[in-house]
Scaffold this motif. Structure first.
Motif, short mmCIF file in Angstrom:
data_model
loop_
_atom_site.label_atom_id
_atom_site.label_comp_id
_atom_site.label_asym_id
_atom_site.label_seq_id
_atom_site.Cartn_x
_atom_site.Cartn_y
_atom_site.Cartn_z
N UNK A 74 -8.18 -6.93 -0.77
CA UNK A 74 -8.25 -6.79 -2.08
C UNK A 74 -8.08 -5.73 -2.54
N UNK A 75 -8.27 -3.84 -2.43
CA UNK A 75 -7.73 -3.19 -2.13
C UNK A 75 -6.51 -3.04 -2.15
N UNK A 76 -6.45 -3.19 -1.28
CA UNK A 76 -4.59 -3.10 -0.82
C UNK A 76 -3.45 -4.41 -1.59
N UNK A 77 -4.61 -5.43 -1.76
CA UNK A 77 -3.21 -6.69 -2.62
C UNK A 77 -3.36 -5.99 -3.80
N UNK A 78 -4.30 -5.16 -4.65
CA UNK A 78 -4.44 -4.52 -5.40
C UNK A 78 -3.31 -3.79 -5.98
N UNK A 79 -3.11 -2.71 -5.12
CA UNK A 79 -2.20 -2.11 -4.37
C UNK A 79 -0.62 -2.52 -4.58
N UNK A 80 -0.26 -3.11 -3.60
CA UNK A 80 1.09 -3.63 -3.45
C UNK A 80 1.37 -4.26 -5.18
#
Length: 479
Positions: free
Chosen positions: A163-169
């Motif tokens: 979820x974290x890298x998804x929202x960074x993306x």
């Protein structure tokens, strides 16, 4: 008039088409996961589907928190261009050039927005991951089958880190869209579909000496793809001369005032996304009350609507960004034309799709329902008739939300969708389905009613707000 519409349509399509194709590629990504889970068996599909519903609900609301970033970047960029042009006119014929100061101020503003958006994405990603695991632990208490709940919990543990890298993306994505440079998004998303399929197969079956992970492998693959796509988009932005100077990663230096502004704009968007997802989830439960055939028909048609809806998402984002740019420099008439252009483009696409639905229903439904599905296929064919008209309003309401976002008015969009979905659409669906005994057809007629109400109210609100701003002759500025 026609010449102006065609010119405006080409300008809108330059931003909208890459976004539409990116959205469709993301649909292919989730579809791949579903197909892979289905190959493992019914119980694995049920557990994996449940885990993905939880993940997608939290992901969607997290995306909503950073969606306004694109508008803020677009407005800042438009003001910078106007300031530079004014400075160029004032210094024409002179040796000195004062344009650098205006440009640097705008760049610093945009760096602050990017910094704050990544900080917000970090907070949302961490909180969402914890909440996801807690919801997984509560599944047995929510009436779910023990074996299904156990498998879903394991998959949620594998999905949570993604979820974290998804929202960074998503934060970086909104930055590139606001700068009107989204081309890398499409290439990266298309490549991620192939990478996701390969990782799914390797991790599920344990090839190349890796452990056989089964359903958990789907979660690990999904999280891995989010990490890889985030890195790929960041590297791509770093190689872009227009984007690299603005891509600030020092999130600890985020300005609290900018962070509060993004949160003020993002919370209503997140609530809107969550409300819409909940509305459609509830109608699925209603359809299930009429039996497996009705639920299968509802699911098949809903997936078709979801695929076509990506056209609306692309047009909505593009129109929203362009409205932010036009209003930032006080071009109200151009902002009004953007609404008409987006709706005309949407109507053209939806007309073609509607004709296909009405003339070739079995061909359209073939990927989802077998020809021998009998009752389910009959119900779905009837629902397609409603869908042929419903999708016009579905597209229009999404464009309306985007237009209001271009005005920095995210609260009105949330309030209006609550009225349209929950105060009009849901009661209408219940009345038509149960009181008038139209069953699943009644549910979809209720959906049409709710979406039509929402679309009309949103577009009227946009027209009123634009007229008010135009009367004041006050360009939109960051607050």
């Amino acid at each position: 008039m026609l010449t102006t519409l065609l010119r405006d349509s080409r300008a809108l399509a330059a931003l909208a088409v890459p976004l539409i194709l990116t959205q469709l590629a993301q649909v292919a990504l989730t579809t791949t996961d579903t197909v892979m889970m289905g190959l493992l068996g019914t119980r694995e599909l049920a557990a994996g589907g449940l885990a993905l519903v939880i993940f997608n609900q939290l992901r969607t609301m997290g995306v909503g928190l950073v969606t306004s970033v694109g508008n803020q970047i677009a407005a800042a960029g438009a003001r910078a261009e106007q300031a530079e042009q004014a400075e160029a006119e004032r210094t024409a014929g002179r040796d000195d050039d004062g344009r650098g100061h205006a440009q640097e101020e705008a760049h610093e503003e945009m760096r602050g927005i990017v910094r704050a958006s990544l900080a917000l994405a970090t907070l949302a990603g961490l909180a969402g991951a914890v909440l996801m695991i807690l919801i997984g632990q509560a599944l047995p208490w929510l009436g779910q089958d023990a074996a299904v709940a156990d498998r879903a919990q394991t998959m949620l543990f594998a999905l949570a880190p993604g979820l974290l890298p998804c929202l960074w993306f998503q934060a970086i994505r909104q930055f590139t869209v606001g700068m009107r440079r989204p081309q890398a998004l499409l290439r990266i998303t298309v490549a991620s579909v192939a990478v996701n399929a390969g990782l799914n197969w390797v991790l599920i079956h344990g090839t190349w000496g890796l452990p056989r992970m089964g359903l958990t492998g789907v979660g690990v693959a999904t999280s891995s793809v989010y990490v890889l796509t985030c890195i790929a988009l960041y590297v791509s932005a770093r190689k872009d001369g227009a984007l690299a100077p603005l891509l600030a990663l020092d999130v600890m230096k985020a300005d609290p005032a900018v962070l509060r502004r993004l949160l003020r704009l993002g919370l209503p968007i997140a609530a809107t996304y969550g409300s819409e997802a909940g509305f459609f989830s509830l109608t699925a439960l209603m359809a299930g009350s009429f039996g497996p055939a009705a639920l299968a028909a509802h699911t098949a048609v809903n997936q078709l609507v979801y695929i076509v809806f990506q056209v609306a998402v692309g047009l909505s984002h593009a129109a929203s960004i362009n409205v932010s740019r036009e209003l930032a420099v006080g071009r109200y008439e151009d902002a009004g034309r953007i609404k008409n252009t987006a709706l005309a483009c949407a109507a053209a696409v939806m007309t073609v799709v509607g004709v296909v639905y009405l003339t070739l229903p079995e061909l359209v439904l073939a990927p989802f329902l077998e020809s021998g599905s009998g009752q389910a296929l009959t119900i779905a064919t009837h629902l397609l008739v409603v869908t042929a008209f419903l999708q016009f309003f579905d597209c229009a309401q999404n464009i309306g939300v985007g237009l209001l976002r271009g005005l920095d008015d995210t609260r009105s969009g949330f309030r209006i969708t609550l009225i349209g979905y929950w105060a009009v659409g849901l009661p209408a669906a219940w009345l038509l389905a149960y009181a008038l005994e139209l069953d699943t057809l009644g549910i979809w007629l209720g959906l049409l009613t709710g979406l039509a109400t929402t679309a009309v109210l949103l577009l009227r609100r946009y027209a009123q707000s634009l007229t008010t701003r135009s009367a004041r002759h006050t360009p939109l500025t960051a607050t």
